[in-house]
Structure formats: C-alpha cells, structure tokens
Write an enzyme that holds these catalytic residues in place. Structure first.
Site, PDB file in Angstrom:
ATOM      1  N   HIS A   1     -22.749  -1.638  -3.650  1.00  0.00           N
ATOM      2  CA  HIS A   1     -21.394  -1.959  -4.117  1.00  0.00           C
ATOM      3  C   HIS A   1     -20.943  -1.026  -5.219  1.00  0.00           C
ATOM      4  O   HIS A   1     -19.816  -0.544  -5.222  1.00  0.00           O
ATOM      5  CB  HIS A   1     -21.338  -3.396  -4.640  1.00  0.00           C
ATOM      6  CG  HIS A   1     -21.928  -4.386  -3.710  1.00  0.00           C
ATOM      7  ND1 HIS A   1     -22.100  -5.704  -4.022  1.00  0.00           N
ATOM      8  CD2 HIS A   1     -22.390  -4.246  -2.454  1.00  0.00           C
ATOM      9  CE1 HIS A   1     -22.653  -6.320  -3.010  1.00  0.00           C
ATOM     10  NE2 HIS A   1     -22.844  -5.448  -2.049  1.00  0.00           N
TER      11      HIS A   1
ATOM     12  N   CYS B   1     -11.261   6.791  12.034  1.00  0.00           N
ATOM     13  CA  CYS B   1     -11.320   6.553  10.588  1.00  0.00           C
ATOM     14  C   CYS B   1     -12.730   6.637  10.001  1.00  0.00           C
ATOM     15  O   CYS B   1     -12.960   6.193   8.889  1.00  0.00           O
ATOM     16  CB  CYS B   1     -10.688   5.209  10.246  1.00  0.00           C
ATOM     17  SG  CYS B   1     -11.527   3.827  11.028  1.00  0.00           S
TER      18      CYS B   1
HETATM   19  C1  PEP Z   1     -17.049   3.325  10.852  1.00  0.00           C
HETATM   20  O1  PEP Z   1     -18.001   2.662  11.270  1.00  0.00           O
HETATM   21  O2  PEP Z   1     -16.841   4.513  11.162  1.00  0.00           O
HETATM   22  C2  PEP Z   1     -16.103   2.719   9.911  1.00  0.00           C
HETATM   23  C3  PEP Z   1     -15.000   3.343   9.571  1.00  0.00           C
HETATM   24  O3  PEP Z   1     -16.431   1.519   9.385  1.00  0.00           O
HETATM   25  P1  PEP Z   1     -17.470   1.359   8.185  1.00  0.00           P
HETATM   26  O4  PEP Z   1     -17.833   2.729   7.701  1.00  0.00           O
HETATM   27  O5  PEP Z   1     -16.787   0.532   7.158  1.00  0.00           O
HETATM   28  O6  PEP Z   1     -18.605   0.668   8.876  1.00  0.00           O
END
Ligand code: PEP
Ligand code: MG
Length: 756
Positions: free
Chosen positions: A367, A681
C-alpha cells in the site's frame, strides 16, 4: 552489588565526571581506559575505533605499548577484535591465544596476556569500534562484567557519535560513522531524489545517560513498562482490532514481548549498572538491532523488529511526548527512511518537502508503495540496513530508476546525480510543453492518452500531465489505505471529487478489485489461498458479496448524478458475470429513481480483459458491453504463466514478443469489427516503445501512470503511424514467429527519429 571502590556504578560515575571535565579528547580516552582497567582489575584496556576504510585503529590503551596507539591496526574480520566488530557480538575467552581468530600484533606486546573480553561499541545496531580488557592470568570474566563493559561501550559510542573523536583522526581518514555507503534495493518508483534523511521513527536521542539512584530509576522503568503493557492491552481491546487478523497477531506478539523476562531482565541490569532507564532501553535495543542486521531468517528478523518497535514505544513513554517534534526538524528536501510504514503515515508528511522514500521492507504492490507512486515520490524498497546506517540529517540520494541509495555520498557521486536531476528536469520541461499539443501522430491520427489513478492525491496530475481523462480509476485503493471499510458516504465523496476534478473529461471507474495481492486487513471473509492470483478476487468476490458491490454502485450512481458514468468490471472470466453485475446495477438504478435521485445522464458498462478465457468469447463479450479495457498486467501473467510479482522471472518473457502482440491485435480487431471501443490500461501502455507497438497493432486509446503521458506523447508526435502499421503487419505475419519485435521497433524509431 558493590557500591564502593569498584563495580559498574562507580565506573559510570567516574566516566560521567571525566566527560564533564574540560580536557583534550586523547587525554579523555586515555583516562577512560585507565579507569576501566582499574575498575575491572584488568591489566589491559584498549579501545579500537572503526574507520571508514574498514580498519580498526587502536585509539587508546592502558597496559599495551603506548607507542602503538594510532599505529596498531586490524582489518574488519581480522583477529579477535576484527571478529567482534564484524559480528557485533562480544567474545569472552580465558585463553585468547588458543582462539583460531587470534592475530598477534607485535607492536602492542599483547603476547603476555591470556584472558580476553571484548565487546562491540554499538550505536543503533551499528558497530563503531571495539572495547577490550585483558588479563595475564587465565580467568573467565563473569556475565555481569561483560554487561558492565557493554554499558561503558555504549557511553563511548555516544562520544564517537557526537564527533568528540573527530579531532583525533589523521587528515584524509574518516571514521566509519561518516562513511559513505551505497545500498542496493529494488526500484519501486521512478525518479531521483537528493536530500537529507528523515528517519520515520526518529531515533530518540537519549541525552541523560547516568542515573543518580538505581532503585528510583528501576521504579521509573517498571512504571513505564506497566503503562506500555496497559496501552497494548488497550489497543487489543479496541473494536477495530478485536477480531482475528494481522493487526491483532502483531499486537499479541507485542504483548508477549512486553512481558518477556529476558528482555526486562536485561533492561533492569543496565539500570543497575548505572544507566538511566532510557539509556538502558537504548542499549538493549542497539544489541537487538545489531543481531537483527546479522540475521537472515525472515521470521526471526520479524520478531526482532517487533522488539525494536516495542523499545521505541518504551522510549517514548519514558521521555514523554514531544521527544520527537518531527515538524520542526523536517528539512526542505526530506527523504524518509523507514523500515516499513502505513500508507496514511506517508500522507501525514508535508508533500512539498518530500523528495524520496527508502524502505527496508515493502513490495511493489504494498500500500505504501502505491501511495508513494501516486504522489510521484522516487522510491527504493528492500534496502536492508537502511535505518541503522542512517542518521537524521545525513545527506542521501535515492535513485528510483535503478534501485540505488547513496548515503552520505562522496562529491563525485553527488555531482553526477545533480547532473542526472538536471537532465531529468529538462526532459520534464519538454513534456510539460507538449501538454498543449494535440495528441496525434505525425501523420495526423488522433490517439487518446488517458491516465490511471486511484486516490484523491492523483487528481492534480490530470491537469499537470495533460491526460485526456482517467482510463482506469482503481477504486480499491481507497479501501486499501483505510483502516476499515469506507462507508458509502466516503466512497461517494471521493467519486464526486474525481468527477469534479475531471471537469467533463471521461473517467472510467473500476469496481473494487480486491483479493489476490490486494488484501484488506479488516476484511473478514478472505482466507489464506494457495494461489491468490487465481483465487477469490475482483468480480468473483463482489458477486459473492453483492452488498459490497451494491454499496459501491450506489455511491457511484449518486456521485455521477447529472453526468456520464463509466463503470468497468475487473477479472471477468465469463460473459454471464457481466449479466449478473448488470442486474445488480439495474436494481440500484431502479432503487435510486424510486427515491427521485439525480441519476447519471448515461451509464456505460465495460469489462476488463485480463483472463484468457475471454479470448474465446470475444464476439459475445463485445456485444455484452459498451467498451472493453485490456488489463495487460494480469493478461500477460495468465497467458505466459508468469507471476507478475516475482522479480526472478520478471524479465523472462517479453510482452512485445510475437504471441502476446498477436493476441492483443486480435482483441483490437474484434472491437473494430463490432464498433466496441477498446482501450488498454496495464503498465504496457506507459513505456514509449510498447505504446508504439500498441498503436502499430491498432490501439487508439491507452491509459497509463500520469508520469508516462509526457514520454509517450513525445513518441507519438514523431510517429508515422501508417508506416509503422505496415512494418508491424509484416513482423507479426506467420513467418515471423521468431522475429525480434523489440529490435524491429527500436530500428524503426531510430530510422524516423522517434524518441523512446
Ligand atoms: C492490469 O491487470 O493490467 C490492470 C490494469 O489491473 P491491476 O494492475 O490493477 O491488476
Ligand atoms: Mg488487473
């Protein structure tokens, strides 16, 4: 306890007198060693100090050849004295010459002495020197004598730390205390920070070392221990830790240690020897830290660090509040050094004074690191020994690019880094200027550059980075930095704040993605899982706990009243999960409209593509949602069976290899076929070379960390997209399974002067 003539109390009293008297430092040392020898009925007492070049130099002696002072030297690890310094453990030997590590220094004339007691001179767990007594006859020094010598060593450590001995060092030679150290850790957040150390748990400076009356002091210690135990009991009975969980286990361990007889006995012994209660705590804590530094077993280290925390609490009890008036001493260029810390604690520091963060623990997904990244703080983690080696106010450089920490850096390192910082600043300025330019390729194709966010602290970056909107708002971060489940009002407040800051720019909220590595310590339902990444997480968890999802949906619907609301579901595996989530959303919409709430003007629902199973349901998926977003972090981890948190295999497979790019292209094409918008993303979008690859296979919308927008846009503006698409088409064609796409992309960039 002997009270007159000899004994540790008398010795400490004499030391105190000597330290108060005005005299030359060499004379003071000479008298100290003489006094120790007399008091302990030893023929020899010598003090060796550790220099920055890892040599232990004889600084004072009673009994050995006085001409050897400042000449006799031992390397760290060499001889008995060197071994004590290297291990930070005492040696008590009745026949020293029989010990395998014994090394004879002819200039000292020590061959005549048989028994030997040496203790490390420690401060905050660091070895600064070694203090030795020797006797001609073969005798064994008692445990209380060893304790007494350690107590004296602690007083000497303070003398060294206050710079008293600096005048005795020859020009060009430095004491170890001021040695520059390079520590290697793991890069957790990019950036370079130059500044001065602020110890997160400020080392409480114990100025009053000697007690006037041991009995009275023992009482003080006892009282402080009692209130420490009470305060732990109190914390344990508080409602928020009353259930089983990690917090509780830690506090239980504290309670056990606070009642630990061995620990308490050592504290009392030090007080009986003449130290004040706080000096006693510091002494015992320093021994613990020294041991901790030499300990490799993670479980034992953890236990030792519990003791360390406890000692800090006890020191605060004894010295009262105000002992660590942090704000007053906070430099303008603070680099916080901590073993570990809570995410909220970092936000308590004034942001404008922070330049970096160094953690002894931490993981890239912890965190505190997420928050540090959110506020753009250069961060290095897993830096063993960082706390013990640093003093408040030491000069320090944090290199979040390659995971280095330079403590008390030498001039040339400082100059090199100042240049690096200037270079980075010039680049930043360039990116800043790019903000106003439209995000389009050299041949005029517009591209949507969005940013990822998750906390209110991220919001100013929306304007600063020039992002077109927020492509991924990780709502779970609010849950992760909180101590208990955020209430619906708190959730609504944050979402509204985000939408207001976005000022009409699109924002995609992802419903909470907890589970896996994102644990909430207060969440009771979670159990230990063998494979958390493949476990009960994200949409799986929220569909099983619909109350959680409903609350969040309600907060989102209310916050987005009068605006567009874009929602996205994480870790979808089957299209039917979308139908189930939609049913919950529809129910909330009906509920709110029944109570005449102001609803969003439109609601768009999307799914993240992170689980490979979706690849064989692309058509149905694209029809079931308003948009999709590829989570390349998870998708890559599952497609290549490579744990995203495992540093050992992090570089093993390249996401810019043929298989993964073909797969990403397939997703983009599936979206184009049915006009369902596709974005990506994961971290892949944030590096110019991989962003370029994504554009080359058909992506026109990508979302990344705000700091990446500048570099990606710089690439974009110089990119002839059509030429790249042809090149990628060719590289990914069937005959190209072994093609080195990364090399192709680099060559293309070089040919077209594209900054990567
Ligand atoms: C991913 O898995 O690429 C994503 C954007 O989600 P996180 O990194 O929050 O798991
Ligand atoms: Mg993910």
């Amino acid at each position: 306890m002997r009270e007159t003539g000899a004994g540790p109390r008398v010795l400490l009293r004499r030391l105190r007198e000597m330290m108060a008297e005005a005299m030359e430092p060499q004379e003071r040392l000479d008298r100290i060693v003489r006094e120790i020898a007399q008091n302990m009925v030893a023929e020899v007492c010598s003090l060796y100090i550790l220099r920055a070049d890892s040599v232990l130099e004889l600084y004072a002696t009673e009994g050995l050849n006085p001409n050897a002072v400042h000449l006799a030297q031992l390397r760290l690890g060499q001889g008995l004295v060197g071994s004590i310094a290297a291990s930070a453990r005492p040696l008590n030997l009745s026949d020293a010459q029989k010990h395998p590590a014994f090394a004879y220094l002819p200039e000292t004339g020590e061959e005549a002495y048989h028994s030997f007691l040496g203790v490390p001179v420690l401060r905050a767990g660091r070895t600064l020197g070694v203090l030795v007594v020797q006797n001609r006859t073969q005798r064994h020094y008692r445990e209380d004598e060893e304790e007494a010598l350690e107590t004296v060593a602690m007083v000497i450590a303070e003398m060294i730390a206050t710079g008293d001995l600096a005048r005795l060092t020859r020009p060009g030679i430095e004491l170890d205390l001021s040695r520059s150290v390079n520590l290697k850790g793991l890069p957790f957040n990019d950036g370079v920070g130059l500044g001065h150390v602020v110890l997160h748990e400020p080392r409480i400076v114990v100025t009053n070392l000697f007690n006037e009356d041991s009995d009275q002091e023992l009482e003080r210690l006892d009282e402080a221990l009692s209130s420490l135990r009470l305060s732990i009991d109190d914390m344990l009975s508080r409602r928020d830790v009353a259930f089983e969980g990690e917090h509780r286990a830690v506090l239980e361990a504290y309670r056990m240690f606070a009642n630990d007889r061995g620990w308490v006995r050592r504290l009392e012994e030090a007080v009986r020897n003449g130290l004040t209660a706080e000096a006693a705590v510091e002494k015992v804590q320093s021994d613990m830290r020294a041991r901790m530094l030499h300990m490799t077993d993670p479980y034992l280290r953890e236990r030792m660090s519990d003791f360390d925390d406890l000692a800090n609490r006890l020191l605060r009890q004894l010295m009262g509040r105000g002992a660590d008036a942090l704000a007053e001493v906070m430099p303008k260029d603070a680099i916080v050094v901590a073993r570990s810390m809570g995410a909220a604690e970092l936000l308590d520091y004034p942001r404008e004074r922070l330049r970096g963060l160094v953690l002894e623990d931490g993981a890239p997904t912890s965190h505190i690191v997420i928050v540090a990244r959110a506020i753009g703080l250069p961060t290095v983690g897993q830096v063993k020994g960082a706390v013990s080696m640093s003093e408040n106010g030491d000069a320090i450089i944090v290199d979040g690019e390659d995971g280095q920490v330079h403590l008390r850096p030498q001039g040339d390192i400082e100059t090199a880094y100042a240049e690096k910082v200037r270079f980075r600043a010039r680049r930043q300025k360039l990116y800043h200027e790019l903000r106003a330019k439209p995000a389009q390729t050299k041949d005029g194709v517009p591209v949507e550059l969005l940013m990822n966010a998750g906390l209110a602290v991220d919001l100013p970056q929306l304007a600063d980075s020039g992002a077109a909107g927020i492509g991924l708002f990780r709502t779970e971060l609010q849950f992760m930095v909180a101590l208990t489940f955020p209430r619906v009002e708190a959730q609504e407040r944050l979402y509204r704040e985000v939408l207001v800051a976005a000022d009409g720019k699109p924002v995609t909220f992802r419903t909470i993605d907890i589970g896996g590595d994102k644990v909430l310590p207060y969440f009771k339902g979670a159990q230990h899982e063998e494979n958390p990444a493949l476990g009960w997480r994200a949409i799986r968890l929220t569909l099983d706990r619909p109350g959680l999802l409903r609350t969040q949906i309600r907060a989102l619907l209310k916050a987005a009243g009068g605006r567009e609301l874009k929602l996205m579901l994480p870790m979808v595996t089957e299209v039917d999960e979308i139908r189930q989530a939609r049913a919950i959303i529809d129910r909330e919409v009906r509920h709110l409209s029944r109570f005449a709430h102001h609803l969003p003007t439109s609601l768009k629902l999307g799914a993240m593509i992170e689980v490979p199973a979706l690849l064989w349901q692309l058509e149905e998926l694209m029809q079931a949602v308003d948009f999709v977003s590829v989570g390349s972090n998870d998708l890559f981890q599952f497609v290549t069976a490579t744990d995203r948190g495992n540093t050992r295999i992090a570089e093993r497979f390249d996401p810019l290899g043929v298989p993964f790019l073909r797969l990403l292209r397939q997703i983009a094409q599936a979206g184009q076929a049915v006009h369902t918008p596709v974005t990506l993303c994961g971290e892949l979008a944030g590096r110019p070379i991989s962003a370029m690859a994504l554009l080359g296979i058909g992506y026109r919308s990508i979302s990344m960390a705000p700091a990446s927008i500048g570099p990606v846009k710089a690439m974009l503006c110089e990119l002839p997209l059509e030429a790249l698409m042809e090149r990628m088409e060719d590289a990914l064609a069937n005959h190209g399974a072994k093609t080195d796409i990364r090399a192709e992309l680099t060559a293309f960039a070089r040919e077209h002067d594209i900054p990567l």
